[in-house]
Scaffold this motif. Sequence first.
Motif, PDB file in Angstrom:
ATOM      1  N   SER A  64       0.818  -1.213   0.000  1.00 51.52           N
ATOM      2  CA  SER A  64       0.000   0.000   0.000  1.00 51.52           C
ATOM      3  C   SER A  64       0.851   1.262   0.000  1.00 51.52           C
ATOM      4  O   SER A  64       0.608   2.201  -0.759  1.00 51.52           O
ATOM      5  CB  SER A  64      -0.925  -0.010   1.220  1.00 51.52           C
ATOM      6  OG  SER A  64      -1.682   1.165   1.296  1.00 51.52           O
ATOM      7  N   GLU A  65       1.880   1.289   0.841  1.00 40.28           N
ATOM      8  CA  GLU A  65       2.741   2.469   0.934  1.00 40.28           C
ATOM      9  C   GLU A  65       3.501   2.710  -0.365  1.00 40.28           C
ATOM     10  O   GLU A  65       3.596   3.845  -0.843  1.00 40.28           O
ATOM     11  CB  GLU A  65       3.732   2.309   2.093  1.00 40.28           C
ATOM     12  CG  GLU A  65       3.119   2.497   3.461  1.00 40.28           C
ATOM     13  CD  GLU A  65       2.553   3.886   3.664  1.00 40.28           C
ATOM     14  OE1 GLU A  65       3.314   4.863   3.589  1.00 40.28           O
ATOM     15  OE2 GLU A  65       1.339   3.992   3.888  1.00 40.28           O
ATOM     16  N   ASN A  68       1.127   4.017  -3.161  1.00 39.41           N
ATOM     17  CA  ASN A  68       0.818   5.445  -3.016  1.00 39.41           C
ATOM     18  C   ASN A  68       2.020   6.307  -3.393  1.00 39.41           C
ATOM     19  O   ASN A  68       1.872   7.367  -4.015  1.00 39.41           O
ATOM     20  CB  ASN A  68       0.401   5.746  -1.575  1.00 39.41           C
ATOM     21  CG  ASN A  68      -0.939   5.118  -1.224  1.00 39.41           C
ATOM     22  OD1 ASN A  68      -1.782   4.904  -2.086  1.00 39.41           O
ATOM     23  ND2 ASN A  68      -1.133   4.787   0.038  1.00 39.41           N
ATOM     24  N   LYS A  69       3.203   5.848  -3.018  1.00 35.91           N
ATOM     25  CA  LYS A  69       4.419   6.598  -3.319  1.00 35.91           C
ATOM     26  C   LYS A  69       4.699   6.616  -4.823  1.00 35.91           C
ATOM     27  O   LYS A  69       5.000   7.663  -5.396  1.00 35.91           O
ATOM     28  CB  LYS A  69       5.597   5.958  -2.577  1.00 35.91           C
ATOM     29  CG  LYS A  69       6.913   6.692  -2.707  1.00 35.91           C
ATOM     30  CD  LYS A  69       7.986   5.979  -1.880  1.00 35.91           C
ATOM     31  CE  LYS A  69       9.336   6.664  -2.018  1.00 35.91           C
ATOM     32  NZ  LYS A  69      10.383   5.952  -1.229  1.00 35.91           N
ATOM     33  N   ARG A  71       2.649   6.155  -7.298  1.00 33.86           N
ATOM     34  CA  ARG A  71       1.614   6.857  -8.064  1.00 33.86           C
ATOM     35  C   ARG A  71       1.929   8.339  -8.192  1.00 33.86           C
ATOM     36  O   ARG A  71       1.637   8.959  -9.208  1.00 33.86           O
ATOM     37  CB  ARG A  71       0.253   6.654  -7.384  1.00 33.86           C
ATOM     38  CG  ARG A  71      -0.921   7.068  -8.228  1.00 33.86           C
ATOM     39  CD  ARG A  71      -2.216   6.598  -7.627  1.00 33.86           C
ATOM     40  NE  ARG A  71      -2.388   7.011  -6.240  1.00 33.86           N
ATOM     41  CZ  ARG A  71      -3.478   6.816  -5.534  1.00 33.86           C
ATOM     42  NH1 ARG A  71      -4.497   6.179  -6.076  1.00 33.86           N
ATOM     43  NH2 ARG A  71      -3.566   7.215  -4.280  1.00 33.86           N
ATOM     44  N   LYS A 234      -7.829   4.026   5.332  1.00 33.12           N
ATOM     45  CA  LYS A 234      -8.011   4.571   3.983  1.00 33.12           C
ATOM     46  C   LYS A 234      -8.508   3.492   3.020  1.00 33.12           C
ATOM     47  O   LYS A 234      -9.459   3.698   2.255  1.00 33.12           O
ATOM     48  CB  LYS A 234      -6.697   5.162   3.478  1.00 33.12           C
ATOM     49  CG  LYS A 234      -6.804   5.805   2.104  1.00 33.12           C
ATOM     50  CD  LYS A 234      -5.467   6.411   1.685  1.00 33.12           C
ATOM     51  CE  LYS A 234      -5.553   7.024   0.291  1.00 33.12           C
ATOM     52  NZ  LYS A 234      -4.241   7.596  -0.146  1.00 33.12           N
TER      53      LYS A 234
END
Length: 298
Positions: A64-65, A68-69, A71, A234
């Motif tokens: 997940s981290e 997000n990074k 993207r 989230k």
Amino acid sequence: MAKNTAASGNKAAKKKVLSSVEYARICQFINGYHGSLAIDCELEMVNRFFIDVEPLALICILQSELFNKSRGQYWRHEQRSKKLLQTYEDQCQLYKDNALLIRMACVEGISPIALCRIILQEKYELKQRPQVSCLLKHPHLISDPRLAENVQQCLYSDNQEGPLTDLRRRIVGEEYEVKLKHLAKEAGIHFYDEQDLRRMGYDKTPDIKMILPFLYKGSVVNWIESKANFGDPKGHKWNIQQQLQSYCNRFGPGIVIYWFGYHEETPQLPDNNIGITVLTDFPAREDLIFMELTQPSA
């Protein structure tokens, strides 16, 4: 015998529900980890730094981290596509191995597969994403043998994206759906699965829909959704918006199981008030109350 018991006890004690502090520490570690592949970060977390946490929870948080990074950064790397291709070609003149793209990915702070996409797009002037995906799925179609070898090595080394990673995640997801159905049958629950519901004309369907609702700790349960994932707030809100709210509207209250654990705040979110119960495992048999159907007396 005592050692085996202790070992199994330690294994069972891995944390699935993480406090805000624990979750923040894990995210901080991930975002501060540089210069190596994501799989190296995963091994460090699982085997050295967070050995008391469920390994699959750590893997999901890492995914997940990094998603997000990446993207937010991919377009910056894409703007440098000509320079990246030139760097790769220069490296080919200096080194003869098939790990050039992997080393570049570590230096650039980008996943190997993302770098492959940029290099392939630029080298072959590909405008459509499916064209690039086809070459990633079938590296033997790449006309440059050296580049094909490097892309293949990236496929084996990237645990965050790519066709092999997508396949692994799909298999794990299906495995836990099968586990859910098995446990439901063992508990004596009668249900429709997704295929049954689609044949009945439903488009958005939970993994199982009860033929007869039951009570879990006093709450009515009409459906259960299986998530082979970690439930951070989230991600859980996104699942509510995309799936769970629709299930509540159509079928009433239900349960979502995050098999690999969740953030301590996830079950407490006001968004769950529409009828969502969050668990990390199948509900215990003693917490279930079933409707008893009896024949009317003569």
